[in-house]
Design an enzyme around this catalytic site. Structure first.
Site, PDB file in Angstrom:
ATOM      1  N   ASP A   1      -0.552  -9.947  -6.600  1.00  0.00           N
ATOM      2  CA  ASP A   1      -0.578  -9.659  -5.164  1.00  0.00           C
ATOM      3  C   ASP A   1      -0.419 -10.924  -4.324  1.00  0.00           C
ATOM      4  OD1 ASP A   1      -1.261  -7.195  -6.097  1.00  0.00           O
ATOM      5  OD2 ASP A   1      -3.082  -6.978  -4.887  1.00  0.00           O
TER       6      ASP A   1
ATOM      7  N   HIS B   1      -3.513 -12.663  -8.492  1.00  0.00           N
ATOM      8  CA  HIS B   1      -2.868 -13.105  -7.253  1.00  0.00           C
ATOM      9  C   HIS B   1      -2.005 -14.320  -7.580  1.00  0.00           C
ATOM     10  CE1 HIS B   1      -6.331 -10.774  -5.896  1.00  0.00           C
ATOM     11  NE2 HIS B   1      -5.631 -10.521  -4.808  1.00  0.00           N
TER      12      HIS B   1
END
Ligand code: ZN
Length: 505
Positions: free
Chosen positions: A316, A460
């Site tokens: 992400d 992430h």
């Protein structure tokens, strides 16, 4: 001579006693006064000592059982239809107890609830019996209930038990049920999900995730472990949500406090297409099958062969300066991943997105500016989705069909907007918490130890430490026989618009 002597002795003798009796009188007067003083002083002293002795002997031995307890029983009407409250109150210098039992028209329901309340009361009384004598404050036990759903067929009730026994902390218990009012049986979460163990396992992940969001608002270091089975049976209906008011310590550390998880029925409507759920809730109709026009052309590069051991790695918040390095690593292991990109970052790194597509990875929407979508108006949600889809399409030639809402925050409104855009919501089953622990070894261990077939693992790619963790993750899981596939491959070639996915477990 003798006589004289005798006389004189007598005289002396007569004289002497006279003299001595005078002295005795005088000395008696002198000794009597201090004695009286001592005596008068002793009376209160002895009295005080006696009291002290009596209180010493008796006070510590007085147990709650000896103390006259004022016990009252009475009935009162409640604010809920067809439910009466039975109150039991006990008051003494040791305890203040007030218990409110719900009395419904079904004996079995009443017995189930009373058994739980009585069990907790018995524990309280046991602590009361072992109460340290130096305590002066009474122990308190306040038990009451709340009804959140009370139709002709079903009853949802939550009993709250607050006990303060001056231990490490006051004990707060929360016990909750949804009952079938006709049979008196408890309706379980599994019943509600069409008696499907598979659905229950998916909802369990959603509960864990929602609970994690709640505890993170208090402290980012708190974690919620997978929900234990015994916490996955009862639920309450509160308006059109499935609500689970977990007591402190039941699904996270005690300090995290009460954790009330609420799941909007619309959010998991696909799992609730059965009679039991429809009788309790207003369950929206199932999502219409995905329109083929909304789906991108088949992605020929996503040909991961799973052999039943598939994992979806998801990244992400990118694209970032570290994403390119990550793509090199993924290539080395022939691993496919899914990138949920932030719309406003796309234009500056279109080449990264193009490379992702060329390498067989999938791209998803992670909103334009990373807001909590549940706090936005419908129009703004639509704007966040559309702008990002446009940016991705401009870079790669195709619009995404999957979306990860920032913070995993999703509600009915967000689901509806996703459905309208032909998109599904992709959450996760394994949170590496790589944003909190910028430590490659910790991130790798979390990913590997929680990995299961069908898992969606969250990373992430904006943190170099997360990118550094990937060779370790891929090494360990490749050895265990896992294949790394995109979200579309994980769900057999695509996902359904409007639906929320946590894993393919
Ligand atoms: Zn994010």
């Amino acid at each position: 001579m003798l006589m004289v002597k005798e006389k004189s002795r007598r005289a002396t003798a007569r004289k002497t006693p006279k003299k001595s009796s005078k002295t005795a009188k005088k000395s008696r007067k002198l000794t009597l006064q201090p004695r009286l003083i001592i005596l008068f002083a002793a009376i209160p002293a002895v009295t005080v000592l006696c009291f002290a002795l009596i209180s010493y002997l008796f006070q510590p031995r007085v147990t709650p059982a000896d103390d006259p307890t004022d016990t009252k029983y009475y009935f009162a009407s409640s604010k809920y239809k067809d439910i009466t409250s039975k109150f039991v109150e006990r008051k003494s210098s040791f305890e203040q107890t007030s218990i409110e039992y719900p009395i419904t028209k079904n004996k079995k329901i009443n017995q189930t609830i009373a058994a739980t309340i009585d069990e907790k009361d018995a524990e309280f009384r046991e602590l009361l019996g072992a109460r340290p004598s130096q305590l002066t404050e009474p122990f308190t036990n306040l038990t009451s209930y709340q009804v959140s759903h009370n139709s002709d067929d079903f009853l949802s009730i939550t009993v709250s038990i607050k006990q303060d026994t001056h231990g490490a902390h006051p004990a707060n218990y929360s016990r909750f049920w949804t009952f079938d009012k006709h049979t008196g049986e408890v309706v379980t979460l599994k019943n509600l999900l069409g008696d499907s163990t598979e659905n229950l396992s998916r909802i369990s992940q959603l509960i864990q995730q929602k609970a994690t969001e709640i505890v993170h608002k208090k402290d980012e270091n708190y974690a919620v472990d997978p929900i234990p089975d015994e916490q996955l049976t009862n639920f309450t209906a509160v308006e059109n949500t499935i609500t689970l008011p977990y007591e402190p310590g039941s699904i996270a550390v005690y300090a995290a406090g009460d954790i009330t998880v609420s799941i909007d029925v619309a959010e998991i409507a696909d799992y609730l297409q059965n009679d039991t759920a429809r009788k309790i809730f207003d369950v929206p109709k199932p999502a219409p099958p995905a329109k083929p026009t909304l789906k991108p052309a088949a992605t020929p590069t996503n040909t991961g062969n799973c052999n039943d051991k598939c994992i979806a790695l998801t990244f992400d918040d990118g694209p970032s300066a570290h994403t390119s390095r990550l793509l090199d690593t993924l290539d080395k292991y022939n691993a496919k991943a899914t990138f949920f990109v932030v719309g406003e970052k796309v234009a500056a790194r279109q080449d990264i997105l193009q490379r992702q597509i060329a390498r067989g990875h999938q791209i998803g929407n992670h909103s334009w500016g990373h807001p909590d979508l549940t706090k936005l108006s419908t129009e703004n949600i639509q704007n966040e989705l559309a702008r990002t889809n446009d940016a991705i399409k401009a870079a790669t030639g195709r619009a995404p069909t999957v979306m990860r809402p920032p913070y995993g925050a999703i509600n009915q409104n967000v689901s509806q907007q996703l459905r309208a855009n032909g998109m599904s919501a992709i959450l996760w089953s394994v949170d590496t918490r790589d944003w909190a622990d910028r430590d490659s070894q910790i991130v790798c261990t979390r990913a590997v130890s929680n990995a299961r077939s069908g898992a969606i693992i969250l990373f992430h790619d904006i943190h170099p430490t997360s990118v550094d963790a990937i060779p370790c993750v891929l090494d360990a899981l490749t050895k265990q026989g896992y294949a790394f596939v995109t979200i579309d491959t994980l769900f057999g070639g695509g996902t359904q618009p409007g639906r929320t996915y946590f894993s393919a477990l």
